[in-house]
Design an enzyme around this catalytic site. Sequence first.
Site, short mmCIF file in Angstrom:
data_model
loop_
_atom_site.label_atom_id
_atom_site.label_comp_id
_atom_site.label_asym_id
_atom_site.label_seq_id
_atom_site.Cartn_x
_atom_site.Cartn_y
_atom_site.Cartn_z
N ARG A 251 -9.19 5.58 -10.66
CA ARG A 251 -8.78 6.89 -10.17
C ARG A 251 -9.30 8.06 -11.00
O ARG A 251 -8.51 8.83 -11.57
CB ARG A 251 -7.26 6.93 -10.01
CG ARG A 251 -6.76 5.79 -9.16
CD ARG A 251 -5.31 5.87 -8.85
NE ARG A 251 -4.99 6.91 -7.89
CZ ARG A 251 -3.76 7.18 -7.47
NH1 ARG A 251 -2.75 6.49 -7.93
NH2 ARG A 251 -3.55 8.13 -6.58
N ARG B 139 9.82 5.46 -6.37
CA ARG B 139 8.90 6.61 -6.41
C ARG B 139 8.58 7.12 -5.01
O ARG B 139 8.21 8.28 -4.85
CB ARG B 139 7.56 6.21 -7.04
CG ARG B 139 7.62 6.03 -8.51
CD ARG B 139 6.24 5.84 -9.05
NE ARG B 139 5.51 7.10 -9.08
CZ ARG B 139 4.46 7.32 -9.83
NH1 ARG B 139 4.01 6.38 -10.63
NH2 ARG B 139 3.84 8.47 -9.82
N CYS C 80 -4.52 3.68 -13.14
CA CYS C 80 -3.18 3.19 -12.83
C CYS C 80 -3.30 1.79 -12.23
O CYS C 80 -4.40 1.26 -12.14
CB CYS C 80 -2.40 4.16 -11.95
SG CYS C 80 -2.78 4.08 -10.23
N ASP D 242 -2.25 2.98 1.89
CA ASP D 242 -0.87 2.88 1.43
C ASP D 242 -0.06 1.88 2.27
O ASP D 242 1.07 1.54 1.90
CB ASP D 242 -0.19 4.26 1.47
CG ASP D 242 -0.74 5.18 0.38
OD1 ASP D 242 -1.40 4.68 -0.55
OD2 ASP D 242 -0.53 6.40 0.48
N LYS E 169 6.48 12.52 0.93
CA LYS E 169 6.26 12.74 -0.51
C LYS E 169 4.88 13.33 -0.75
O LYS E 169 4.74 14.31 -1.49
CB LYS E 169 6.38 11.39 -1.24
CG LYS E 169 5.80 11.42 -2.66
CD LYS E 169 5.90 10.08 -3.35
CE LYS E 169 4.81 9.09 -3.05
NZ LYS E 169 3.61 9.17 -3.87
N ASN E 170 3.87 12.75 -0.12
CA ASN E 170 2.50 13.16 -0.45
C ASN E 170 2.09 14.50 0.18
O ASN E 170 1.03 15.02 -0.11
CB ASN E 170 1.50 12.05 -0.09
CG ASN E 170 1.64 10.87 -1.05
OD1 ASN E 170 2.27 10.98 -2.10
ND2 ASN E 170 1.05 9.74 -0.67
C1 EPZ Z 1 -3.55 10.23 -2.45
O1 EPZ Z 1 -4.01 9.90 -3.75
C2 EPZ Z 1 -2.15 9.69 -2.35
N1 EPZ Z 1 -1.32 10.32 -3.37
C3 EPZ Z 1 -2.15 8.17 -2.51
O2 EPZ Z 1 -0.84 7.70 -2.32
C4 EPZ Z 1 -3.06 7.57 -1.44
O3 EPZ Z 1 -3.16 6.18 -1.65
C5 EPZ Z 1 -4.45 8.19 -1.52
O4 EPZ Z 1 -4.34 9.64 -1.43
C6 EPZ Z 1 -5.38 7.71 -0.44
O5 EPZ Z 1 -4.83 7.96 0.82
C7 EPZ Z 1 -0.84 11.54 -3.19
O6 EPZ Z 1 -1.07 12.18 -2.16
C8 EPZ Z 1 0.01 12.12 -4.25
P1 EPZ Z 1 -7.95 10.04 -3.34
P2 EPZ Z 1 -5.33 10.53 -4.34
O7 EPZ Z 1 -8.37 11.14 -4.28
O8 EPZ Z 1 -5.39 11.94 -3.91
C9 EPZ Z 1 -11.53 7.86 -5.65
C10 EPZ Z 1 1.04 6.39 -2.77
O9 EPZ Z 1 1.24 5.15 -2.80
N2 EPZ Z 1 -11.72 9.17 -6.33
O10 EPZ Z 1 -8.19 10.21 -1.89
O11 EPZ Z 1 -5.37 10.24 -5.79
C11 EPZ Z 1 -10.23 7.20 -6.11
O12 EPZ Z 1 -10.41 6.54 -7.35
C12 EPZ Z 1 -0.20 6.99 -3.38
O13 EPZ Z 1 1.84 7.19 -2.27
C13 EPZ Z 1 -12.79 9.35 -7.18
O14 EPZ Z 1 -13.61 8.44 -7.40
O15 EPZ Z 1 -6.42 9.68 -3.58
C14 EPZ Z 1 -9.93 6.29 -4.96
O16 EPZ Z 1 -10.66 5.11 -5.08
C15 EPZ Z 1 -0.99 6.00 -4.17
N3 EPZ Z 1 -12.93 10.57 -7.80
C16 EPZ Z 1 -10.43 7.08 -3.75
O17 EPZ Z 1 -11.34 8.06 -4.28
C17 EPZ Z 1 -12.07 11.60 -7.60
O18 EPZ Z 1 -12.25 12.67 -8.18
C18 EPZ Z 1 -9.33 7.81 -2.97
O19 EPZ Z 1 -8.63 8.70 -3.85
C19 EPZ Z 1 -10.98 11.41 -6.71
C20 EPZ Z 1 -10.83 10.18 -6.09
#
Ligand code: EPZ
Length: 417
Positions: free
Chosen positions: A122, A397, A117, A305, A22-23
């Site tokens: 996030r 999802r 969320c 995850d 998915k991701n």
């Molecule tokens: C991706 O989310 C995945 N989603 C998530 O999977 C996964 O948990 C996550 O990566 C970490 O591996 C998709 O790929 C669609 P991040 P993403 O930006 O891209 C902080 C699932 O269950 N952050 O690496 O949103 C954020 O708040 C989902 O399938 C900022 O502070 O993850 C978090 O604490 C859930 N500012 C951390 O970084 C930003 O601009 C990691 O987020 C971006 C992120």
Amino acid sequence: MDRLVIEGGRPLSGTVPVSGAKNAALPILIATLLTDEPCVVENCPTALRDIRTTVRLLESLGKRATVEGAAVRVESTGSLKTQAPYDIVKQMRASVLAAGPLLARFGLVRVPIPGGCAIGLRPIDIHLKGFEAMGARRIADQGDIILSAPRLKPGVVKLRFPSVGATENLMTAAAAVPGRTVIRNAAREPEIEDLGAFLTKLGAKVTGAGTATVTVEGRARLHGARHKVIPDRIEAGTFLIAAAAARGLVRLTGADAGHLEAVIAALRRTGATVKSGRGWIELRMERRPKPVSVRTEPYPGFPTDLQAPWMALMTLAAGFAKVRETVFENRFMHAAELARMGAQIAASGGTAVVAGVERLSGAPIMASDLRAGAALLIAALAAKGRTVISRVYHIDRGYEAVEKKLARAGARVERLK
Ligand code: EPZ
């Protein structure tokens, strides 16, 4: 709302096919906005709600997206819109990945700021700072961010944290910006590598995807491509952990063990036997798991995850295990539901200490988010008696036809509509 009814306490045995990731599929489908030529994305988990939402997102922006089995064909219908609708973004945060390609191609994009969320706040500041480093200006207006840049500039962008989404958004934008963009402290997840391979097929040249420095040589005009998405490592990891909790012997097909090294190493330490080959992974578990502490980290560390599924496994361990969540600030919602099944968990801040019990018992419980839902399902498979999980739409999802796949491993799982 659907519910899952699980008669637990039966060892698993059988072969389960793993879907496309998915991701990986989400950013690749959204990257088709870079070209007017047709693209076909194969091995997509098209039964998932998030893939259907992505299809709607592409259509709302002016593409025609057609689901054909496990493939999605994306074609042009004329000009694209540069405004993503709020009702889609609020359902799926990954919609924000449309900002990069649209900004790079049209110099202007308006995207709603996705709210927080269940697992954390996030924010998207890393995405926005990256676009600014490429010369974009931003203003906030009525819950939306408007980004503008008559022409994005290639250059060096350093991320303060290796955000998966920000790396993807910036790579996709850079693919349509002539010249060389270097993203430092990039996320290294396999999904980033897959996106890099897709962008290269479109005509950009991406090197270093999967390492901390990704280089993108962009082109003003990109063409269509056909691409097969990598296997879903989180779905595969979930089934492996389920087999370790419920015991038995499960073989996964269409899976890549190379993407799960941290998880397989942890599973082996619990006492499970894990074997793998090209396209398959097998796990055998015949005893109560030994306690194994984990700490989540960006790839190649233990994936956030799979933190909730791991906690479910540790509720049955012969001893104490520590589970530390370092990526999201609020990802322990499953702990209270697991406690309803008899689990002993003390959680504070980002650390949970789990005291394993010999048996969990079935109970009515509720999924709060996707991976928390997966954890409850694992606990239910191992627990004695009947569990009813509500809010199954969270599980849907990220897991295609989960009850059918688990039935192939002999589990008794029924969906109540
Ligand atoms: C991706 O989310 C995945 N989603 C998530 O999977 C996964 O948990 C996550 O990566 C970490 O591996 C998709 O790929 C669609 P991040 P993403 O930006 O891209 C902080 C699932 O269950 N952050 O690496 O949103 C954020 O708040 C989902 O399938 C900022 O502070 O993850 C978090 O604490 C859930 N500012 C951390 O970084 C930003 O601009 C990691 O987020 C971006 C992120």
